[in-house]
Design a protein around this motif. Structure first.
Motif, short mmCIF file in Angstrom:
data_model
loop_
_atom_site.label_atom_id
_atom_site.label_comp_id
_atom_site.label_asym_id
_atom_site.label_seq_id
_atom_site.Cartn_x
_atom_site.Cartn_y
_atom_site.Cartn_z
N THR A 199 -1.49 1.85 -4.47
CA THR A 199 -0.77 2.47 -5.47
C THR A 199 -2.19 3.16 -6.56
OG1 THR A 199 -0.46 0.71 -6.84
CG2 THR A 199 0.71 0.88 -5.39
N TYR A 200 -1.53 4.73 -6.90
CA TYR A 200 -1.79 5.67 -7.69
C TYR A 200 -1.23 6.17 -8.67
CZ TYR A 200 -6.25 8.43 -9.36
OH TYR A 200 -7.14 8.77 -10.30
N ASP A 201 -0.96 4.70 -9.99
CA ASP A 201 0.05 5.49 -10.57
C ASP A 201 0.00 6.24 -11.75
OD1 ASP A 201 1.56 3.53 -9.01
OD2 ASP A 201 1.83 2.30 -10.19
N LYS A 202 0.88 7.29 -11.93
CA LYS A 202 0.61 8.29 -13.53
C LYS A 202 2.20 8.73 -13.28
CE LYS A 202 -3.60 8.77 -13.61
NZ LYS A 202 -4.47 8.34 -15.33
N MET A 203 2.63 9.55 -14.68
CA MET A 203 3.96 9.84 -14.67
C MET A 203 3.59 10.72 -14.29
SD MET A 203 5.90 7.26 -16.96
CE MET A 203 7.00 8.53 -17.09
N LEU A 204 4.75 11.78 -13.43
CA LEU A 204 5.49 12.47 -12.88
C LEU A 204 3.96 14.09 -13.89
CD1 LEU A 204 6.23 14.43 -11.32
CD2 LEU A 204 8.72 14.90 -12.45
N HIS A 205 4.50 14.16 -15.39
CA HIS A 205 4.39 15.04 -15.76
C HIS A 205 2.33 15.14 -16.29
CE1 HIS A 205 4.71 12.30 -18.47
NE2 HIS A 205 4.24 12.94 -19.58
N ASP A 239 -5.53 15.20 -6.98
CA ASP A 239 -6.48 14.64 -6.70
C ASP A 239 -5.24 12.96 -6.01
OD1 ASP A 239 -6.31 13.30 -8.53
OD2 ASP A 239 -8.81 13.13 -8.64
N ALA A 240 -4.44 12.85 -6.94
CA ALA A 240 -3.69 10.88 -6.91
C ALA A 240 -2.35 11.69 -6.27
CB ALA A 240 -3.69 11.28 -8.45
N ILE A 296 -2.46 9.60 -2.24
CA ILE A 296 -1.35 8.61 -1.37
C ILE A 296 -0.68 9.12 0.14
CG2 ILE A 296 0.82 7.92 -2.03
CD1 ILE A 296 -1.62 6.18 -3.13
N GLN A 297 -0.80 10.47 -0.23
CA GLN A 297 -0.58 10.92 1.35
C GLN A 297 -1.17 11.15 2.05
OE1 GLN A 297 2.98 12.07 0.66
NE2 GLN A 297 2.76 11.56 -1.91
N LYS A 298 -2.43 10.70 1.94
CA LYS A 298 -3.29 11.44 2.90
C LYS A 298 -3.44 9.59 4.09
CE LYS A 298 -8.35 12.55 4.47
NZ LYS A 298 -9.29 12.64 3.58
N ILE A 310 -9.40 -3.55 -8.92
CA ILE A 310 -9.84 -1.95 -8.81
C ILE A 310 -9.68 -1.77 -7.13
CG2 ILE A 310 -10.42 -1.55 -11.25
CD1 ILE A 310 -13.33 -1.49 -10.12
N ILE A 311 -9.73 -0.84 -6.66
CA ILE A 311 -10.59 -0.06 -5.81
C ILE A 311 -11.05 0.90 -6.01
CG2 ILE A 311 -8.28 0.95 -5.12
CD1 ILE A 311 -8.36 0.31 -2.50
N GLU A 312 -12.32 1.54 -4.91
CA GLU A 312 -12.96 2.56 -5.23
C GLU A 312 -12.15 3.52 -3.38
OE1 GLU A 312 -17.01 4.27 -5.22
OE2 GLU A 312 -16.86 1.89 -6.13
N ILE A 313 -11.51 4.27 -4.19
CA ILE A 313 -11.59 5.31 -2.92
C ILE A 313 -12.45 6.52 -3.16
CG2 ILE A 313 -9.39 6.69 -2.34
CD1 ILE A 313 -9.12 4.24 -1.15
N GLU A 314 -12.53 7.15 -2.62
CA GLU A 314 -13.49 8.54 -2.14
C GLU A 314 -14.51 8.70 -3.32
OE1 GLU A 314 -10.58 11.78 -1.23
OE2 GLU A 314 -10.08 11.24 0.07
N GLY A 315 -14.72 7.74 -4.30
CA GLY A 315 -15.80 7.79 -5.06
C GLY A 315 -15.29 7.31 -6.65
N LYS A 316 -13.56 6.72 -6.21
CA LYS A 316 -13.73 6.76 -7.96
C LYS A 316 -12.38 5.76 -7.57
CE LYS A 316 -12.04 12.07 -8.86
NZ LYS A 316 -11.07 12.34 -8.81
N LYS A 317 -13.66 4.88 -8.99
CA LYS A 317 -11.86 3.65 -8.90
C LYS A 317 -10.73 3.63 -9.52
CE LYS A 317 -16.61 0.94 -9.61
NZ LYS A 317 -17.56 0.50 -10.66
N VAL A 318 -9.55 3.04 -9.41
CA VAL A 318 -8.32 3.15 -9.08
C VAL A 318 -7.65 1.78 -9.67
CG1 VAL A 318 -5.92 3.67 -8.18
CG2 VAL A 318 -8.44 4.98 -7.40
N ALA A 319 -7.11 1.48 -11.03
CA ALA A 319 -6.73 0.47 -11.51
C ALA A 319 -5.55 -0.37 -10.38
CB ALA A 319 -6.63 -0.17 -13.04
N LEU A 320 -5.73 -1.48 -10.00
CA LEU A 320 -4.22 -1.28 -8.96
C LEU A 320 -3.28 -2.81 -10.00
CD1 LEU A 320 -5.96 -2.83 -6.35
CD2 LEU A 320 -5.21 -0.59 -6.70
N GLY A 321 -2.22 -2.56 -9.87
CA GLY A 321 -1.06 -3.26 -10.46
C GLY A 321 -0.33 -2.65 -11.98
N ILE A 322 -0.05 -3.97 -12.25
CA ILE A 322 1.28 -3.25 -13.06
C ILE A 322 1.04 -3.60 -14.58
CG2 ILE A 322 3.97 -3.29 -14.19
CD1 ILE A 322 4.79 -4.68 -11.10
N PRO A 323 0.83 -2.12 -15.14
CA PRO A 323 0.29 -2.73 -16.81
C PRO A 323 1.88 -3.38 -17.41
CG PRO A 323 1.78 0.17 -16.43
CD PRO A 323 1.26 -1.08 -15.69
#
Length: 290
Positions: free
Chosen positions: A111-117, A122-123, A127-129, A221-234
């Motif tokens: 998951t790469y969570d962000k509010m829609l706005h 790239d996020a 995810i689609q890819k 975290i997971i590293e995708i295409e050189g970017k670190k993505v935080a995992l989990g539910i805040p």
């Protein structure tokens, strides 16, 4: 009557002794940990020869070692499921080792969570890819090994979806869209490949206790295409790990699932117990969303 019951009992015992997936070959992506790891071990215990695939090949090999320790058969294939060369790499390894393919479980994802706005392109794109394009490309590449006239072996495609794909979820526009797309892809495969005896089903998980659903503050975290993505539910808090209606007001069973419970749903869809189930989305949610 007693004789007939004895025959049935003996038949069921024989099925159990040789395994629900005896002699079948399964590719499982994202299988180094969480649901994927549990599915790989469960499949192997049921007699399948398992291709354990993960971005982290060392962790995938550890799962293979676990499987071999109890007498199972498995190989590890590392790689990024979204890479252009991945389908050929894993299919070549599978056919070279085992000579056939019965099941694909498209489980890899994050998951790469962000509010829609505030959701950046790239996020959305990654995810689609990973969740839509990668399963599509692997399934397409596997067609010569699965879409075979006259093959009566048990064969299936299982694509992992989510309750986010069924109902949407706050902060997950990208993930919800991808997991919804997976269901449409699955239904299309069921219609196109059904005449060749291939079943296609999706499985929509609710809350399963993995690194994707732990507290984000724990720092996975997971590293995708050189970017670190935080995992989990805040802010999920320690109380969410304690079963009970107050901790889980939206789940009738009042708890989350273990990875092994989630894997059992995958096993059902792959096995001959689901021999007339195709185009279906199995909800493994503890009753959430009803």
């Amino acid at each position: 009557m007693a004789q007939r019951l004895g025959q049935i009992s003996g038949h069921l015992s024989n099925i159990h002794s040789r395994g629900l997936l005896a002699g079948e070959v399964a590719i499982i992506t994202g299988a180094a940990q969480g649901i994927g790891r549990s599915a790989a071990i469960t499949f192997a215990r049921e007699g399948a020869k398992v291709v354990v695939s993960d971005l982290d090949e060392k962790k995938a090999q550890l799962v293979v070692d676990e499987i071999k320790a109890f007498g199972g058969d498995a190989i590890a294939v590392g790689g990024d499921v979204s890479a252009d060369e991945f389908p050929k790499k894993i299919l070549d390894a599978t056919i070279s080792k085992y000579g056939k393919l019965n099941h694909i479980v498209n489980n890899a994802g994050f998951t790469y969570d962000k509010m829609l706005h505030t959701l950046p392109d790239d996020a959305w794109d990654i995810i689609q890819k990973v969740h839509v394009r990668a399963p599509f490309r692997l399934i397409r590449a596997a067609a010569p090994h699965m879409r075979i006239k006259g093959n009566t072996e048990n064969r299936s495609i299982i694509n992992v979806s989510s309750t986010s794909g069924l109902h949407g979820n706050i902060g997950q526009a990208n993930y919800a869209a991808a997991k919804s797309a997976v269901i449409g892809l699955t239904k299309t495969i069921a219609k196109e490949w059904g005449p060749f005896g291939v079943r296609a089903n999706a499985i929509a998980f609710g809350l399963v206790h993995t690194r994707l659903t732990q507290a984000k503050e724990e720092g996975a975290i997971i590293e995708i295409e050189g970017k670190k993505v935080a995992l989990g539910i805040p802010g999920i808090g320690a109380g969410a790990n304690q079963p009970g209606p107050k901790a889980y007001p939206l789940i009738p069973l009042a708890r989350g699932a273990s990875p092994d419970e989630a894997a059992n749903g995958v096993l059902f869809l792959a096995s001959s117990l689901a021999s007339f189930v195709s185009g279906h989305t199995l909800e493994v949610t503890g009753g959430a969303g009803i």
